[in-house]
Motif scaffolding. Structure first.
Motif, PDB file in Angstrom:
ATOM      1  N   LEU A   1       0.847  -1.208   0.000  1.00 50.07           N
ATOM      2  CA  LEU A   1       0.000   0.000   0.000  1.00 50.07           C
ATOM      3  C   LEU A   1       0.871   1.242   0.000  1.00 50.07           C
ATOM      4  N   SER A   2       0.558   2.205  -0.886  1.00 53.06           N
ATOM      5  CA  SER A   2       1.217   3.524  -0.793  1.00 53.06           C
ATOM      6  C   SER A   2       0.117   4.580  -0.864  1.00 53.06           C
ATOM      7  N   TRP A   3       0.157   5.518   0.100  1.00 55.52           N
ATOM      8  CA  TRP A   3      -0.920   6.521   0.212  1.00 55.52           C
ATOM      9  C   TRP A   3      -0.760   7.601  -0.848  1.00 55.52           C
ATOM     10  N   GLN A   4      -1.872   7.851  -1.564  1.00 62.64           N
ATOM     11  CA  GLN A   4      -1.908   8.938  -2.564  1.00 62.64           C
ATOM     12  C   GLN A   4      -2.573  10.152  -1.908  1.00 62.64           C
ATOM     13  N   THR A   5      -1.787  10.841  -1.112  1.00 64.24           N
ATOM     14  CA  THR A   5      -2.370  11.953  -0.325  1.00 64.24           C
ATOM     15  C   THR A   5      -2.847  13.106  -1.209  1.00 64.24           C
ATOM     16  N   ASN A   6      -2.318  13.172  -2.434  1.00 63.30           N
ATOM     17  CA  ASN A   6      -2.727  14.266  -3.336  1.00 63.30           C
ATOM     18  C   ASN A   6      -4.127  14.068  -3.901  1.00 63.30           C
ATOM     19  N   MET A   7      -4.734  12.884  -3.674  1.00 61.00           N
ATOM     20  CA  MET A   7      -6.037  12.586  -4.279  1.00 61.00           C
ATOM     21  C   MET A   7      -7.169  12.503  -3.268  1.00 61.00           C
ATOM     22  N   GLY A   8      -6.877  12.650  -1.956  1.00 61.33           N
ATOM     23  CA  GLY A   8      -7.899  12.437  -0.928  1.00 61.33           C
ATOM     24  C   GLY A   8      -8.651  13.697  -0.531  1.00 61.33           C
ATOM     25  N   THR A   9      -9.704  13.515   0.283  1.00 61.67           N
ATOM     26  CA  THR A   9     -10.466  14.643   0.852  1.00 61.67           C
ATOM     27  C   THR A   9     -10.720  14.357   2.337  1.00 61.67           C
ATOM     28  N   ALA A  10     -11.149  15.397   3.054  1.00 64.54           N
ATOM     29  CA  ALA A  10     -11.424  15.231   4.494  1.00 64.54           C
ATOM     30  C   ALA A  10     -12.546  16.174   4.904  1.00 64.54           C
ATOM     31  N   ASP A  11     -13.299  15.799   5.965  1.00 67.37           N
ATOM     32  CA  ASP A  11     -14.307  16.668   6.581  1.00 67.37           C
ATOM     33  C   ASP A  11     -13.808  17.023   7.983  1.00 67.37           C
ATOM     34  N   LEU A  12     -13.639  18.348   8.223  1.00 68.42           N
ATOM     35  CA  LEU A  12     -13.146  18.817   9.530  1.00 68.42           C
ATOM     36  C   LEU A  12     -14.230  19.612  10.237  1.00 68.42           C
ATOM     37  N   LYS A  13     -14.350  19.425  11.561  1.00 68.29           N
ATOM     38  CA  LYS A  13     -15.245  20.269  12.357  1.00 68.29           C
ATOM     39  C   LYS A  13     -14.405  21.372  12.973  1.00 68.29           C
ATOM     40  N   ALA A  14     -14.810  22.627  12.757  1.00 66.63           N
ATOM     41  CA  ALA A  14     -14.015  23.775  13.218  1.00 66.63           C
ATOM     42  C   ALA A  14     -14.896  24.731  14.015  1.00 66.63           C
ATOM     43  N   THR A  15     -14.299  25.318  15.104  1.00 65.72           N
ATOM     44  CA  THR A  15     -15.017  26.312  15.916  1.00 65.72           C
ATOM     45  C   THR A  15     -14.322  27.657  15.747  1.00 65.72           C
ATOM     46  N   PHE A  16     -15.091  28.684  15.313  1.00 63.64           N
ATOM     47  CA  PHE A  16     -14.539  30.026  15.079  1.00 63.64           C
ATOM     48  C   PHE A  16     -14.977  30.955  16.210  1.00 63.64           C
ATOM     49  N   GLY A  17     -14.687  32.258  16.061  1.00 64.15           N
ATOM     50  CA  GLY A  17     -15.049  33.247  17.100  1.00 64.15           C
ATOM     51  C   GLY A  17     -16.523  33.208  17.437  1.00 64.15           C
ATOM     52  N   LYS A  18     -16.853  33.557  18.684  1.00 63.85           N
ATOM     53  CA  LYS A  18     -18.233  33.561  19.197  1.00 63.85           C
ATOM     54  C   LYS A  18     -18.839  32.151  19.148  1.00 63.85           C
ATOM     55  N   GLY A  19     -17.967  31.140  19.182  1.00 60.48           N
ATOM     56  CA  GLY A  19     -18.447  29.745  19.253  1.00 60.48           C
ATOM     57  C   GLY A  19     -19.147  29.245  18.004  1.00 60.48           C
TER      58      GLY A  19
ATOM     59  N   ALA B   1       2.919  35.102   6.071  1.00 61.92           N
ATOM     60  CA  ALA B   1       2.551  34.497   7.363  1.00 61.92           C
ATOM     61  C   ALA B   1       1.047  34.245   7.357  1.00 61.92           C
ATOM     62  N   PHE B   2       0.611  33.199   8.057  1.00 67.39           N
ATOM     63  CA  PHE B   2      -0.802  32.802   8.041  1.00 67.39           C
ATOM     64  C   PHE B   2      -1.345  32.710   9.466  1.00 67.39           C
ATOM     65  N   PHE B   3      -2.613  33.160   9.639  1.00 72.93           N
ATOM     66  CA  PHE B   3      -3.272  33.169  10.951  1.00 72.93           C
ATOM     67  C   PHE B   3      -4.613  32.449  10.834  1.00 72.93           C
ATOM     68  N   PHE B   4      -5.064  31.862  11.925  1.00 74.19           N
ATOM     69  CA  PHE B   4      -6.411  31.290  11.962  1.00 74.19           C
ATOM     70  C   PHE B   4      -7.404  32.449  11.967  1.00 74.19           C
ATOM     71  N   ASN B   5      -8.408  32.428  11.070  1.00 75.50           N
ATOM     72  CA  ASN B   5      -9.343  33.553  10.915  1.00 75.50           C
ATOM     73  C   ASN B   5     -10.543  33.367  11.844  1.00 75.50           C
ATOM     74  N   ASP B   6     -10.465  33.991  13.070  1.00 76.90           N
ATOM     75  CA  ASP B   6     -11.561  33.889  14.054  1.00 76.90           C
ATOM     76  C   ASP B   6     -12.857  34.477  13.527  1.00 76.90           C
ATOM     77  N   LYS B   7     -12.708  35.467  12.597  1.00 78.71           N
ATOM     78  CA  LYS B   7     -13.897  36.202  12.149  1.00 78.71           C
ATOM     79  C   LYS B   7     -14.600  35.518  10.969  1.00 78.71           C
ATOM     80  N   PHE B   8     -14.123  34.336  10.576  1.00 79.69           N
ATOM     81  CA  PHE B   8     -14.757  33.643   9.447  1.00 79.69           C
ATOM     82  C   PHE B   8     -16.235  33.376   9.745  1.00 79.69           C
ATOM     83  N   ALA B   9     -17.095  33.659   8.763  1.00 79.83           N
ATOM     84  CA  ALA B   9     -18.532  33.406   8.945  1.00 79.83           C
ATOM     85  C   ALA B   9     -19.116  32.936   7.616  1.00 79.83           C
ATOM     86  N   SER B  10     -20.086  32.049   7.697  1.00 81.49           N
ATOM     87  CA  SER B  10     -20.787  31.571   6.493  1.00 81.49           C
ATOM     88  C   SER B  10     -22.215  31.228   6.881  1.00 81.49           C
TER      89      SER B  10
END
Length: 733
Positions: A536-554, A624-633
């Motif tokens: 087995l060799s992992w093809q990481t360039n072809m995969g996807t993932a679902d992440l649960k994320a908590t932003f500002g104001k919960g 430089a990169f920062f986590f965006n607390d103000k992200f909203a959707s």
């Protein structure tokens, strides 16, 4: 028992000679001559036809047939001369009426005379090879009346004038015309042809030559064709009403030659209204009229076909070489399909589904589609676009129609193997991302490709579907074995792809987050435990993932990201700020992929779960990169795609082309060996020709490449050159 005696009978001549009245013949003829006179003078009602028949019978019986026949000729000739004076005296339209009336009288008289002289007709005339009574009557009418100088010329002039009047819109007495023409035909086809038809065709040719010249100067192509069609129909109608049916082919030939054949080139190339304008403006009625008229003349359809081919090739060439059109592959292919539909409809509605026109259309499309080396890629992208999103909610019948249209374009491709390469890449992405709209549609297209190109063409594509199904079963087995160990660990969905079936590019392994790595190792242990001899060799360039994320104001969201994006985002669980270099070291994602990945996470409006400093559209190594607390959707689930060009970049194109060229080498060699094995000896030109023919269903083999493969086979001792003729090859068993 005695036999009776035979009696011999003898017939003896009369003892006394029978004496016939020496004036018998003259007297009898006078009676018959008087009867003929009465018949012509319309006084036949008082005659005893039985008695007259007996008189004629006796004259023939008593060997006076010659006197009877010559007397008949003299009497009829005399009456016809009287009739000719009466006809000649008639003026204007009365001339034809008088001629028709006298002809009817003559026919009626002839019938009665023939009845009286029936015995002569049956016995004397055949034995002496004379003309029968009815035919004699017609010949005398012809010579005494129709071929009488003044009547002959007047009759011809009046008949031609009446035809001319009818052509200019006047109403004529068609019944009278029919009777007169029938009279000429009854007198013999040569009379009709020499006295009328010959001049009729001559005058018609002059008339239509002048009229066509007048029309072509003042009408556009469509109007001219309408007038020509109307004239043709008028002539056919004229024949059906009062001319000999055999004249139809002759007069229609005259109209066709003068109105169509002599002006073909000018009509098809007529400015603003010729064939090209009709094709552009979809003038089905005019095109249908042109087709039906031009097919009647020599080289008519080939003239239309040549202009159509030239127009389609020129239009197609502009379409496939226009840089603006090439920016959108889906629009490019849609325009090709629209162009094909347009001309298919013309051939169906206007050209009677003529096979030669369909073949011309196909050859024209094959010509210009292959002018663009990217056509195979664009057609695959079109399929990808349709099977990803456009076919959602479309009925199965419509799906089949779209797929059939795609197959029609596919058939025109000379490099079908390049299409296969791209199609395999696009299919892989659809299957792995779960973005295919319909498995049935996907399989339907593969079946069509298999029918067109054979099993070899689609075996790997079918293998991809098999892997997807096997992977589902494998995952069920994996989770069934991990029941006791499932806690808060991430849920893993693995697709196990068979190397060779999938278009996998060698990818550098990236550093997966520790949480994911643990589950991956468990799967590896399970899989290798249930399958021996596999790696087995992992093809990481072809995969996807679902992440649960908590932003500002919960505020919570579920992010759908690629495997690379997941690796980057998971780093921000332990840091608020990371530089580009730190991210690159921590993940070991290849730089080009990492930049695209960060671009989609930080620079796409509405999807920017990271912030970047300095703000710009491109990613720099000093960013430089920062986590965006103000992200909203407004959506709970947010899909973050990877910034990627729909078309290949130039290096990717070169790489695909190189892979295709490499794949072709063994196919060319296999074809050479197969041909040489059956032929044993073959010269160079014929071998190249046969190899090209054998491989044309997949690609157009380059003669230079074929030559190189022949050299390679000679080096490996599959073939050898003839010692005398160096262009001749021999197969070595």
């Amino acid at each position: 028992m005695s036999t009776p005696k035979r009696r011999n009978f003898q017939i003896e001549a009369f003892k006394h000679r029978v004496v016939v009245d020496p004036n018998y013949a003259e007297k009898t003829w006078k009676i018959l001559e008087h009867a003929i006179d009465e018949i012509y003078n319309h006084n036949a009602s008082g005659l005893s036809f039985e008695e007259l028949y007996r008189n004629a019978y006796n004259m023939v019986l008593h060997k006076f047939g010659e006197k009877l026949y010559s007397g008949l000729v003299t009497t009829m000739t005399s009456h016809l001369k009287d009739l000719s004076k009466s006809i000649e005296a008639a003026q204007g339209v009365l001339f034809l009426e008088e001629l028709n009336r006298k002809w009817a009288d003559h026919n009626k008289a002839l019938q009665m005379i023939r009845d009286i002289l029936m015995y002569m007709d049956r016995t004397f005339i055949p034995s002496t090879h004379k003309t029968p009574v009815h035919e004699l009557g017609l010949n005398l009418w012809r010579d005494s009346i129709i071929h009488f100088g003044k009547i002959q010329i007047r009759l011809r002039i009046i008949l031609l004038e009446l035809v001319q009047s009818e052509r200019t819109g006047e109403v004529i007495n068609r019944g009278l015309m029919r009777n007169i023409i029938k009279m000429l035909m009854d007198l013999g086809s040569s009379v009709y042809q020499e006295d009328f038809e010959k001049y009729f065709l001559e005058v018609s040719a002059h008339f239509y030559s002048a009229e066509s010249q007048q029309f072509i100067e003042c009408c556009d192509c469509g109007d001219y064709l309408k007038k020509a069609e109307r004239r043709l129909n008028e002539e056919m109608e004229r024949v059906s009403h009062y001319l000999d049916v055999r004249s139809e082919a002759k007069i229609t030939n005259v109209v066709e030659k003068e109105m169509i054949a002599n002006h073909m080139q000018r009509l098809v190339h007529m400015e603003n209204s010729g064939l090209v304008n009709m094709l552009v403006d979809d003038k089905y009625e005019d095109l249908g009229r042109m087709y039906s008229l031009f097919r009647r003349v020599p080289d008519g359809l080939s003239t239309i076909k040549e202009v159509m081919i030239s127009h389609i090739r020129e239009t197609g060439k502009q379409l496939v070489t226009d840089p603006e059109r090439l920016r959108d592959p889906v629009d490019f292919v849609q325009r090709l399909l629209d162009e094909k539909d347009k001309h298919d409809k013309i051939i169906s509605l206007a050209f009677n589904n003529d096979k030669t026109f369909q073949n011309a259309l196909n050859s024209s499309f094959e010509y210009f589609i292959n002018l663009n080396p990217r056509s195979p890629e664009f057609i695959s992208l079109f399929v990808d676009d349709k099977l990803r999103k456009d076919l959602k909610g479309v009925s199965e019948e419509d799906v089949e129609i779209i797929l059939d249209k795609v197959m029609m374009l596919f058939r025109y491709l000379q490099e079908k193997d390049i299409f296969e390469k791209y199609y395999k890449q696009h299919l892989a992405k659809r299957l792995l991302s779960g973005k295919t709209v319909s498995d049935d549609a996907e399989r339907s297209l593969i079946v069509k490709l298999k029918t067109e190109c054979g099993y070899q063409f689609t075996s790997k594509l079918e293998g991809m579907f098999t892997d997807m199904k096997t992977s589902q079963d494998t995952m069920q087995g994996f989770y069934a074995s991990q029941v006791a160990e499932t806690g808060d660990s991430p849920t893993l969905a693995v697709q196990v792809l068979t190397t060779g079936s999938w278009p996998t590019q060698p990818s550098a392994p990236c550093n997966l987050p520790a949480e994911i790595l643990g589950v991956c190792e468990k799967f590896r242990t399970y899989y290798l435990g249930t399958h021996t001899g596999r790696r087995l060799s992992w093809q990481t360039n072809m995969g996807t993932a679902d992440l649960k994320a908590t932003f500002g104001k919960g505020q919570k969201h579920e992010l759908n990201v690629s495997t690379y994006q997941m690796c980057v985002l998971m780093l921000f669980n332990n840091a608020d700020r990371l530089s580009y270099k730190e991210i690159e070291q921590a993940t070991e994602i290849p730089p080009s992929d990492l930049k695209r990945c960060l671009q989609s996470l930080a620079c796409v409006k509405g999807k920017n779960v990271l912030r970047k400093e300095p703000m710009s559209k491109d990613i720099g190594e000093g960013d430089a990169f920062f986590f965006n607390d103000k992200f909203a959707s407004k959506f709970y689930k947010v899909k973050i795609g990877t910034v990627v060009a729909q078309k290949e970049s130039e290096p990717e194109k070169q790489e695909t082309r190189q892979r295709v060229e490499e794949d072709r080498k063994p196919q060319i060699e296999a074809a050479i060996v197969r041909i040489m094995k059956s032929r044993r000896t073959l010269d160079h030109n014929n071998l190249v020709s046969e190899v090209t023919k054998l491989l044309q269903s997949r690609f157009l083999a380059n003669p230079v490449i074929i030559k190189k493969r022949i050299e390679s086979l000679i080096e490996r001792e599959f073939l050898e050159r003839d010692s005398v003729d160096r262009k001749m090859y021999r197969y070595l068993a």
